[in-house]
Write a protein that holds these residues in place. Structure first.
Motif, PDB file in Angstrom:
ATOM      1  N   LYS A 169       1.959  -3.015   7.409  1.00  0.00           N
ATOM      2  CA  LYS A 169       1.544  -1.723   7.960  1.00  0.00           C
ATOM      3  C   LYS A 169       2.062  -1.476   9.379  1.00  0.00           C
ATOM      4  O   LYS A 169       2.579  -0.391   9.676  1.00  0.00           O
ATOM      5  N   GLU A 170       1.937  -2.452  10.262  1.00  0.00           N
ATOM      6  CA  GLU A 170       2.321  -2.235  11.657  1.00  0.00           C
ATOM      7  C   GLU A 170       3.806  -1.904  11.772  1.00  0.00           C
ATOM      8  O   GLU A 170       4.205  -0.989  12.512  1.00  0.00           O
ATOM      9  N   MET A 171       4.645  -2.634  11.035  1.00  0.00           N
ATOM     10  CA  MET A 171       6.083  -2.368  11.074  1.00  0.00           C
ATOM     11  C   MET A 171       6.418  -1.063  10.378  1.00  0.00           C
ATOM     12  O   MET A 171       7.250  -0.281  10.843  1.00  0.00           O
ATOM     13  N   SER A 172       5.770  -0.820   9.260  1.00  0.00           N
ATOM     14  CA  SER A 172       6.038   0.404   8.506  1.00  0.00           C
ATOM     15  C   SER A 172       5.687   1.648   9.322  1.00  0.00           C
ATOM     16  O   SER A 172       6.441   2.631   9.340  1.00  0.00           O
ATOM     17  N   GLN A 173       4.565   1.599  10.009  1.00  0.00           N
ATOM     18  CA  GLN A 173       4.146   2.761  10.797  1.00  0.00           C
ATOM     19  C   GLN A 173       5.050   2.977  12.014  1.00  0.00           C
ATOM     20  O   GLN A 173       5.277   4.111  12.446  1.00  0.00           O
ATOM     21  N   ALA A 174       5.602   1.897  12.549  1.00  0.00           N
ATOM     22  CA  ALA A 174       6.568   2.032  13.642  1.00  0.00           C
ATOM     23  C   ALA A 174       7.843   2.706  13.139  1.00  0.00           C
ATOM     24  O   ALA A 174       8.399   3.595  13.800  1.00  0.00           O
TER      25      ALA A 174
ATOM     26  N   LYS B  67       7.455   6.509  12.613  1.00  0.00           N
ATOM     27  CA  LYS B  67       7.582   7.364  13.794  1.00  0.00           C
ATOM     28  C   LYS B  67       9.043   7.774  14.017  1.00  0.00           C
ATOM     29  O   LYS B  67       9.338   8.935  14.315  1.00  0.00           O
ATOM     30  N   ILE B  68       9.949   6.833  13.858  1.00  0.00           N
ATOM     31  CA  ILE B  68      11.379   7.138  14.024  1.00  0.00           C
ATOM     32  C   ILE B  68      11.831   8.094  12.925  1.00  0.00           C
ATOM     33  O   ILE B  68      12.539   9.077  13.181  1.00  0.00           O
ATOM     34  N   HIS B  69      11.406   7.809  11.710  1.00  0.00           N
ATOM     35  CA  HIS B  69      11.766   8.634  10.545  1.00  0.00           C
ATOM     36  C   HIS B  69      11.278  10.073  10.730  1.00  0.00           C
ATOM     37  O   HIS B  69      11.996  11.026  10.421  1.00  0.00           O
ATOM     38  N   GLN B  70      10.070  10.241  11.261  1.00  0.00           N
ATOM     39  CA  GLN B  70       9.504  11.578  11.483  1.00  0.00           C
ATOM     40  C   GLN B  70      10.377  12.418  12.403  1.00  0.00           C
ATOM     41  O   GLN B  70      10.654  13.581  12.133  1.00  0.00           O
ATOM     42  N   TYR B  71      10.816  11.818  13.483  1.00  0.00           N
ATOM     43  CA  TYR B  71      11.576  12.565  14.487  1.00  0.00           C
ATOM     44  C   TYR B  71      13.040  12.749  14.096  1.00  0.00           C
ATOM     45  O   TYR B  71      13.649  13.775  14.407  1.00  0.00           O
ATOM     46  N   ALA B  72      13.615  11.769  13.415  1.00  0.00           N
ATOM     47  CA  ALA B  72      15.049  11.813  13.115  1.00  0.00           C
ATOM     48  C   ALA B  72      15.367  12.551  11.823  1.00  0.00           C
ATOM     49  O   ALA B  72      16.387  13.230  11.722  1.00  0.00           O
ATOM     50  N   ILE B  73      14.496  12.449  10.834  1.00  0.00           N
ATOM     51  CA  ILE B  73      14.816  12.932   9.481  1.00  0.00           C
ATOM     52  C   ILE B  73      13.807  13.944   8.945  1.00  0.00           C
ATOM     53  O   ILE B  73      14.145  14.834   8.185  1.00  0.00           O
TER      54      ILE B  73
ATOM     55  N   SER C 224       0.840  -1.193   0.000  1.00  0.00           N
ATOM     56  CA  SER C 224       0.000   0.000   0.000  1.00  0.00           C
ATOM     57  C   SER C 224       0.878   1.247   0.000  1.00  0.00           C
ATOM     58  O   SER C 224       1.695   1.427   0.914  1.00  0.00           O
ATOM     59  N   PRO C 225       0.717   2.133  -0.990  1.00  0.00           N
ATOM     60  CA  PRO C 225       1.494   3.377  -0.996  1.00  0.00           C
ATOM     61  C   PRO C 225       1.189   4.253   0.223  1.00  0.00           C
ATOM     62  O   PRO C 225       2.046   4.999   0.698  1.00  0.00           O
ATOM     63  N   GLN C 226      -0.013   4.176   0.720  1.00  0.00           N
ATOM     64  CA  GLN C 226      -0.433   5.029   1.832  1.00  0.00           C
ATOM     65  C   GLN C 226       0.152   4.597   3.173  1.00  0.00           C
ATOM     66  O   GLN C 226       0.441   5.449   4.026  1.00  0.00           O
ATOM     67  N   SER C 227       0.347   3.287   3.377  1.00  0.00           N
ATOM     68  CA  SER C 227       0.681   2.838   4.732  1.00  0.00           C
ATOM     69  C   SER C 227       1.833   1.846   4.836  1.00  0.00           C
ATOM     70  O   SER C 227       2.237   1.494   5.953  1.00  0.00           O
ATOM     71  N   GLU C 228       2.395   1.404   3.713  1.00  0.00           N
ATOM     72  CA  GLU C 228       3.414   0.347   3.791  1.00  0.00           C
ATOM     73  C   GLU C 228       4.728   0.698   3.078  1.00  0.00           C
ATOM     74  O   GLU C 228       5.601  -0.156   2.945  1.00  0.00           O
ATOM     75  N   ILE C 229       4.875   1.935   2.644  1.00  0.00           N
ATOM     76  CA  ILE C 229       6.093   2.365   1.955  1.00  0.00           C
ATOM     77  C   ILE C 229       6.571   3.683   2.557  1.00  0.00           C
ATOM     78  O   ILE C 229       5.779   4.612   2.743  1.00  0.00           O
ATOM     79  N   ILE C 230       7.864   3.755   2.873  1.00  0.00           N
ATOM     80  CA  ILE C 230       8.478   4.986   3.364  1.00  0.00           C
ATOM     81  C   ILE C 230       9.673   5.313   2.478  1.00  0.00           C
ATOM     82  O   ILE C 230      10.522   4.450   2.235  1.00  0.00           O
TER      83      ILE C 230
END
Length: 391
Positions: free
Chosen positions: A254-259, A262-268, A91-97
């Motif tokens: 999704k569960e792993m991607s969303q976890a 969260k790290i990506h949001q704060y670090a990068i 899913s582009p919305q929830s499973e790819i960063i």
């Protein structure tokens, strides 16, 4: 100036060893007429249409942040590409960063899954960053050696023997850096059986997936039972000749991607927007460029494998990436001695195999991501070096 107290620095960081690759790059930097087989990046320039897309985005003023996970348009292109090339659905919305290179994707994967003391199995020889990333995330790397007599392919029985109740994941890279070894579908299915049996995750580094030469590539999450337990790491550096753009991506349930998000949001916050526009163009129109690069790499690989075997440095034929990993055991030198003397006496830069783990000792990594003229000159100099050792 007063020396900084060691206590000011993290004990974890103090204990990290510097990259063994960097030592030889630094030595070569001050020398003239060096032929380098050391750098793990394509010698091709990023295709013009891809560069043009980035330039146009800047000219049009697209210089703001993207969404944390990356532009949705890019994530849709990644999803389409992974489906078409590797039969994977995300899913582009929830499973790819979209990440700052594949290395950042590995970093956030480790930090998202590891609790202090949990183990990650690292298959050697391996990319130099894997173990430090596990350690920085609070985990414990457990090393298992893929042996040269098996063409550096790990056996399921080897994994089975080292998995404990503390094992959280297996780190798998195919095609492999530094050996170029690629696992076929049956070999991946055998590894999948072990992962499923012990209920462990797999972090699959597939950054070289586009650069394969002899058989069709199988992506680990496409193997039955593995999508839900695989964190897939990839990017644009190798296959699309975009190393300096620093753009990678991670695909996961999704569960792993969303976890990880969260790290990506704060670090990068987010990956560079100009690079993301370039990546959209690469995915939409860059396939023909990859095909031409692969043709060139295949010719170079064949030349290097044949040349090393003729010189007397036994070398298996790698199935992917752009490295050969010949044995230098016949010379009686350690891999580090061989690499240092070759650089100082013949001005050829290679990477000693021991920096990729204990099982890399007795080998050197040579990148053939350089021109055929340079490869031929390197072979000529290596042959001369070997002849001097035999006198």
């Amino acid at each position: 100036m007063k020396q900084l107290k060691k206590e000011y620095l993290s004990k974890k960081v103090q204990d990290l060893k510097p990259s063994g690759i960097r030592k030889f790059f630094d030595l070569a930097a001050g020398m003239k007429d060096v032929v380098s087989l050391g750098v793990g990046e394509p010698d091709f320039v990023t295709p013009w249409t891809v560069r043009e897309a980035a330039i146009l985005s800047i000219e049009q003023g697209y210089t703001s942040y993207s969404a944390n996970a990356g532009f949705l348009e890019l994530r849709k292109e990644i999803a389409g590409y992974m489906n078409k090339q590797f039969n994977l659905t995300y899913s582009p919305q929830s499973e790819i960063i979209v990440t700052v290179g594949a290395s950042q994707a590995i970093d956030i994967a480790m930090r998202a899954i590891l609790n202090p003391g949990e183990e990650v199995i690292i298959i050697e020889p391996c990319f130099v960053s894997y173990s430090p990333m596990v350690e920085m995330a609070g985990g414990v790397p457990v090393h298992v050696q893929a042996l040269k007599e098996n063409d550096f392919k790990i056996l399921p029985s080897q994994l089975d023997a080292v998995i404990t109740e503390k094992t959280k994941a297996i780190m798998l890279c195919s095609p492999n850096n530094p050996t170029g070894t690629m696992l076929n579908k049956k070999e991946l299915e055998d590894i999948a059986m072990i992962a499923i049996k012990h209920d462990v995750l797999v972090i699959a580094d597939e950054i070289y997936a586009e650069l394969v030469y002899d058989e069709e590539y199988t992506s680990l999450p496409s193997v039955e039972g593995m999508r839900e337990r695989t964190i897939l790491i990839s990017g644009f550096s190798k296959g699309f000749a975009m190393t300096g753009w620093r753009l990678g991506f991670v695909c996961a349930p999704k569960e792993m991607s969303q976890a990880m998000l969260k790290i990506h949001q704060y670090a990068i916050m987010c990956a560079p927007t100009m690079a993301q526009f370039a990546a959209i163009e690469a995915l939409q129109n860059g396939r023909s460029d990859i095909i031409e690069m692969v043709k060139s790499y295949r010719r170079r690989r064949n030349y290097m494998v044949q040349s090393f075997n003729e010189i007397g440095l036994t070398c298996h034929s790698p199935g992917g990436a752009f490295y050969v990993f010949p044995s230098i055991e016949s010379t009686g030198l350690s891999s580090e001695e061989f690499a240092e003397r070759l650089l100082l006496e013949e001005s050829v830069a290679v990477v000693p195999g021991n920096v990729f783990g204990e099982s890399g000792e007795g080998h050197i990594r040579c990148s053939y991501a350089t021109s055929m003229d340079q490869l031929q000159e390197a072979v000529k100099r290596i042959k001369h070096f070997i002849s001097k050792l035999e006198r």
